[in-house]
Design an enzyme around this catalytic site. Sequence first.
Site, PDB file in Angstrom:
ATOM      1  N   ASN A  62       0.831  -1.204   0.000  1.00  0.00           N
ATOM      2  CA  ASN A  62       0.000   0.000   0.000  1.00  0.00           C
ATOM      3  C   ASN A  62       0.865   1.252   0.000  1.00  0.00           C
ATOM      4  OD1 ASN A  62       0.444  -1.086   2.652  1.00  0.00           O
ATOM      5  ND2 ASN A  62      -1.115   0.226   3.525  1.00  0.00           N
ATOM      6  N   CYS A  73      -4.199   0.694  -2.455  1.00  0.00           N
ATOM      7  CA  CYS A  73      -4.018  -0.578  -1.746  1.00  0.00           C
ATOM      8  C   CYS A  73      -2.916  -1.411  -2.403  1.00  0.00           C
ATOM      9  CB  CYS A  73      -5.303  -1.386  -1.771  1.00  0.00           C
ATOM     10  SG  CYS A  73      -6.631  -0.723  -0.760  1.00  0.00           S
ATOM     11  N   GLU A  75      -2.954  -4.631  -3.155  1.00  0.00           N
ATOM     12  CA  GLU A  75      -3.452  -5.553  -4.197  1.00  0.00           C
ATOM     13  C   GLU A  75      -3.552  -4.841  -5.538  1.00  0.00           C
ATOM     14  OE1 GLU A  75      -4.653  -4.930  -1.244  1.00  0.00           O
ATOM     15  OE2 GLU A  75      -5.631  -6.652  -0.326  1.00  0.00           O
TER      16      GLU A  75
HETATM   17  N1  THU Z   1      -5.302  -1.548   2.375  1.00  0.00           N
HETATM   18  C1  THU Z   1      -4.741  -2.371   1.427  1.00  0.00           C
HETATM   19  O1  THU Z   1      -3.606  -2.164   1.002  1.00  0.00           O
HETATM   20  N2  THU Z   1      -5.487  -3.384   0.971  1.00  0.00           N
HETATM   21  C2  THU Z   1      -6.764  -3.679   1.363  1.00  0.00           C
HETATM   22  O2  THU Z   1      -7.403  -4.558   0.805  1.00  0.00           O
HETATM   23  C3  THU Z   1      -7.350  -2.942   2.480  1.00  0.00           C
HETATM   24  C4  THU Z   1      -6.626  -1.728   2.905  1.00  0.00           C
HETATM   25  C5  THU Z   1      -4.516  -0.413   2.852  1.00  0.00           C
HETATM   26  C6  THU Z   1      -5.084   0.916   2.459  1.00  0.00           C
HETATM   27  C7  THU Z   1      -4.532   1.824   3.546  1.00  0.00           C
HETATM   28  O3  THU Z   1      -3.223   2.229   3.156  1.00  0.00           O
HETATM   29  C8  THU Z   1      -4.410   0.923   4.751  1.00  0.00           C
HETATM   30  O4  THU Z   1      -4.482  -0.418   4.264  1.00  0.00           O
HETATM   31  C9  THU Z   1      -5.491   1.138   5.806  1.00  0.00           C
HETATM   32  O5  THU Z   1      -6.748   1.051   5.244  1.00  0.00           O
END
Ligand code: THU
Length: 160
Positions: A62, A73, A75
């Site tokens: 992220n 995110c 993914e």
């Molecule tokens: N986040 C992800 O990278 N993937 C997800 O599926 C859920 C959330 C990240 C976004 C943000 O930087 C942190 O987690 C908190 O929400």
Amino acid sequence: MKEIKIETTLYMYESIDELPRDINSLMQKAIEARKQAYAPYSGFHVGAALLLDNGVVVTGNNQENASYPSGLCAERTAIYYAGSKYPQAKMLQLAISAGGENNPTHEPVPPCGACRQSIAEYEIKQKTSIEIYFMGTSGTVARSNSLQNLLPFIFDKSVL
Ligand code: THU
């Protein structure tokens, strides 16, 4: 009026040690990617590793931003890179590890709704399933054989 029930199936592994060897190594790459996340605002680190059918493993984590909604995110960082760099390759398996920087998580952390919708697009594009493995920082690993199991009743191009 009739009721419709939608069933979904997940498989649970007690820990990363129970995973097949190749998935274990993909998950290790997700964990490594997680450790390099740029998440100064939430302190929540997520790493993803995506195996393509050309043998390449694309990783992502992220990336946050002072303007919060501009962040991305883990993914989507990985799948959008794979989609742009290797447009002909099929996505086979995606491993995800997530947890607070100072707050380890032992339960599986599923991908958020926006990531599910984004992953679904590629599953539909390539016409084959993407296997998804997700975990916290340790402990149980969940497996979904297809994104469809994580996002039933999806909005896709068929409704456009
Ligand atoms: N986040 C992800 O990278 N993937 C997800 O599926 C859920 C959330 C990240 C976004 C943000 O930087 C942190 O987690 C908190 O929400």
